[in-house]
Design an enzyme around this catalytic site. Structure first.
Site, PDB file in Angstrom:
ATOM      1  CG  ASN A  24      -1.927  -0.687   0.821  1.00 33.91           C
ATOM      2  OD1 ASN A  24      -2.582  -0.877  -0.084  1.00 33.91           O
ATOM      3  ND2 ASN A  24      -2.854  -1.310   2.107  1.00 33.91           N
ATOM      4  CG  HIS A  25       1.616   3.652  -2.764  1.00 34.44           C
ATOM      5  ND1 HIS A  25       2.359   4.428  -3.710  1.00 34.44           N
ATOM      6  CD2 HIS A  25       2.191   2.305  -2.958  1.00 34.44           C
ATOM      7  CE1 HIS A  25       3.390   3.804  -4.566  1.00 34.44           C
ATOM      8  NE2 HIS A  25       3.070   2.480  -4.235  1.00 34.44           N
ATOM      9  N   PRO A  26       0.753   5.229   1.019  1.00 37.81           N
ATOM     10  CG  PRO A  26       1.869   7.229   1.368  1.00 37.81           C
ATOM     11  CD  PRO A  26       1.986   5.938   1.058  1.00 37.81           C
ATOM     12  CG  MET A  27      -4.033   5.660  -0.237  1.00 37.45           C
ATOM     13  SD  MET A  27      -5.042   4.265  -0.869  1.00 37.45           S
ATOM     14  CE  MET A  27      -5.163   3.276   0.595  1.00 37.45           C
ATOM     15  CB  THR A  37      -0.629   7.943  -3.328  1.00 36.58           C
ATOM     16  OG1 THR A  37      -0.273   8.062  -4.832  1.00 36.58           O
ATOM     17  CG2 THR A  37      -1.928   8.365  -3.098  1.00 36.58           C
TER      18      THR A  37
END
Length: 210
Positions: free
Chosen positions: A88-91, A96
């Site tokens: 996951n990437h930060p959202m 992102t």
């Protein structure tokens, strides 16, 4: 000779006596601290057996917080894989872009929420399916080929599409409840083999008598 061998790496022998090496029992080829697999669950791929974990869950590092948990008698077709939370990437911000992964001291985004990805027992995951982070796939479910599973799947559901949605339930609520209570996947191998007709032909009365 027993029909199944829990200790086999390659459980399929073709009619001509050739060992089929593309299918592996996951428990016997994966040595990964964040992956737990039950007996007789298999995966088909064209890589080396020692590369199975990296092919099945390419983003699941050895030091991450989440786990991939796979029950017994799970069937995973060629091309299917798990995208775990580590990918996951930060959202929550305005970008992102994963800035932190480019410095060892900030690598990992330890503040991001994670959930274990869980596949319960006797699940069939079809060709080229992708399972997204934190999903739970219930016992007896079927995931259609090329599906993207982005939310939990109830026991004995058939799902398909992108994102995968419910196609139908395999049985009535009463039968599903009974199957989960019988829990044949926890039987001894001798008892399973003695009741193969009931299991494979869907004979509920015979299963009740087993």
């Amino acid at each position: 000779m027993a029909l199944l061998d829990a200790d086999a790496r390659h459980p399929i022998t073709l009619p001509d006596g050739t060992l089929y090496r593309d299918t592996v029992y996951l428990k016997n080829v994966i040595d990964h601290p964040r992956i737990k697999v039950g007996d007789f669950s298999y995966y088909t791929h064209s890589g080396k057996p020692e590369d199975t974990a990296a092919i099945l869950a390419p983003y699941l590092g050895h030091s991450v917080r989440e786990r991939l948990v796979i029950g017994k008698f799970v069937q995973i077709a060629r091309g299917s894989y798990f995208i775990t939370s580590s990918a996951n990437h930060p959202m929550t911000g305005f970008t992102t872009y994963p800035f932190r992964i480019f410095k060892p001291e900030t690598f990992g985004y330890k503040d991001l929420p994670v959930r274990d990805t869980v596949v319960e027992h006797d699940v069939w995951i079809g060709h080229n399916a992708a399972i997204m982070p934190g999903v739970r796939i219930g016992t007896g479910a079927i995931v259609a080929a090329a599906s993207v599973v982005a939310r939990d799947v109830p026991p004995y559901a058939v799902v398909g599409g992108n994102p995968a949605s419910l196609i139908r339930m395999r049985y009535s609520d009463d039968i599903i409840s009974e199957l989960l209570s019988i829990a044949w996947w926890d039987w001894s191998l001798d008892k399973i083999e003695a009741n193969l007709d009931a299991l494979t032909l869907g004979d509920m009365e015979a299963l009740r008598r087993a």
